[in-house]
Design a protein around this motif. Sequence first.
Motif, PDB file in Angstrom:
ATOM      1  N   GLU A  89      12.329-103.543  -9.695  1.00  0.00           N
ATOM      2  CA  GLU A  89      12.297-102.523  -8.527  1.00  0.00           C
ATOM      3  C   GLU A  89      13.435-102.985  -7.653  1.00  0.00           C
ATOM      4  O   GLU A  89      14.142-102.190  -7.106  1.00  0.00           O
ATOM      5  N   LEU A  90      13.457-104.437  -7.311  1.00  0.00           N
ATOM      6  CA  LEU A  90      14.508-104.890  -6.370  1.00  0.00           C
ATOM      7  C   LEU A  90      16.127-104.456  -6.932  1.00  0.00           C
ATOM      8  O   LEU A  90      16.895-104.115  -6.215  1.00  0.00           O
ATOM      9  N   LEU A  91      16.264-104.899  -8.206  1.00  0.00           N
ATOM     10  CA  LEU A  91      17.594-104.377  -8.784  1.00  0.00           C
ATOM     11  C   LEU A  91      17.511-102.894  -8.949  1.00  0.00           C
ATOM     12  O   LEU A  91      18.693-102.678  -8.456  1.00  0.00           O
ATOM     13  N   TYR A  92      16.766-102.323  -9.220  1.00  0.00           N
ATOM     14  CA  TYR A  92      16.798-100.809  -9.107  1.00  0.00           C
ATOM     15  C   TYR A  92      17.388-100.210  -7.977  1.00  0.00           C
ATOM     16  O   TYR A  92      18.205 -99.273  -7.819  1.00  0.00           O
ATOM     17  N   ASN A  93      16.659-100.523  -6.684  1.00  0.00           N
ATOM     18  CA  ASN A  93      16.771-100.173  -5.635  1.00  0.00           C
ATOM     19  C   ASN A  93      18.369-100.593  -4.843  1.00  0.00           C
ATOM     20  O   ASN A  93      19.065 -99.887  -4.278  1.00  0.00           O
ATOM     21  N   TYR A  94      18.848-101.844  -5.465  1.00  0.00           N
ATOM     22  CA  TYR A  94      19.666-102.456  -5.128  1.00  0.00           C
ATOM     23  C   TYR A  94      21.041-101.421  -5.921  1.00  0.00           C
ATOM     24  O   TYR A  94      22.051-101.176  -5.083  1.00  0.00           O
ATOM     25  N   LEU A  95      21.032-101.300  -7.308  1.00  0.00           N
ATOM     26  CA  LEU A  95      21.879-100.485  -7.771  1.00  0.00           C
ATOM     27  C   LEU A  95      22.109 -98.838  -7.506  1.00  0.00           C
ATOM     28  O   LEU A  95      23.203 -98.281  -7.253  1.00  0.00           O
ATOM     29  N   GLN A  96      20.916 -98.472  -6.889  1.00  0.00           N
ATOM     30  CA  GLN A  96      20.964 -97.090  -6.125  1.00  0.00           C
ATOM     31  C   GLN A  96      21.776 -97.072  -4.935  1.00  0.00           C
ATOM     32  O   GLN A  96      22.390 -96.011  -4.648  1.00  0.00           O
ATOM     33  N   ASP A  97      21.604 -98.059  -4.145  1.00  0.00           N
ATOM     34  CA  ASP A  97      22.308 -98.166  -2.901  1.00  0.00           C
ATOM     35  C   ASP A  97      23.854 -98.219  -3.212  1.00  0.00           C
ATOM     36  O   ASP A  97      24.637 -97.794  -2.551  1.00  0.00           O
ATOM     37  N   LEU A  98      24.175 -99.039  -4.137  1.00  0.00           N
ATOM     38  CA  LEU A  98      25.579 -99.101  -4.698  1.00  0.00           C
ATOM     39  C   LEU A  98      26.302 -97.791  -5.055  1.00  0.00           C
ATOM     40  O   LEU A  98      27.318 -97.632  -4.813  1.00  0.00           O
ATOM     41  N   GLN A  99      25.360 -96.949  -5.523  1.00  0.00           N
ATOM     42  CA  GLN A  99      26.070 -95.795  -6.103  1.00  0.00           C
ATOM     43  C   GLN A  99      26.010 -94.733  -4.967  1.00  0.00           C
ATOM     44  O   GLN A  99      26.891 -93.676  -5.024  1.00  0.00           O
ATOM     45  N   LYS A 100      25.563 -94.742  -3.849  1.00  0.00           N
ATOM     46  CA  LYS A 100      25.593 -93.974  -2.756  1.00  0.00           C
ATOM     47  C   LYS A 100      26.911 -94.389  -1.941  1.00  0.00           C
ATOM     48  O   LYS A 100      27.549 -94.840  -1.897  1.00  0.00           O
TER      49      LYS A 100
END
Length: 100
Positions: A89-100
Amino acid sequence: MVDFSGIGGYSKEMLEALKQPPKIQKTDDETRLKEQTDAFEALILKYMLDTALKTDDGLLPKAPGHDIYESMYRDTLSESLSGSFGFSELLYNYLQDLQK
């Protein structure tokens, strides 16, 4: 010029739609990203389990294939535990933030 649009049950609209590249919905990308972050968490858990469950006991002899079954057990255990420790979940949220 010959019109083949009616052959085989394909209409002109269907043929035009086939020429367009497939559109990937955002939910598909999110699902794939979640699967990959869960797989990464399973890999981390596998290494942790390999270290934590290391059993080198000189008193008990190892049966043939013992290492293979033990490795398979740890793989299955790490895959079933992935997604529940929070790394994914931590990695998923981090990668989602990078895409925005």
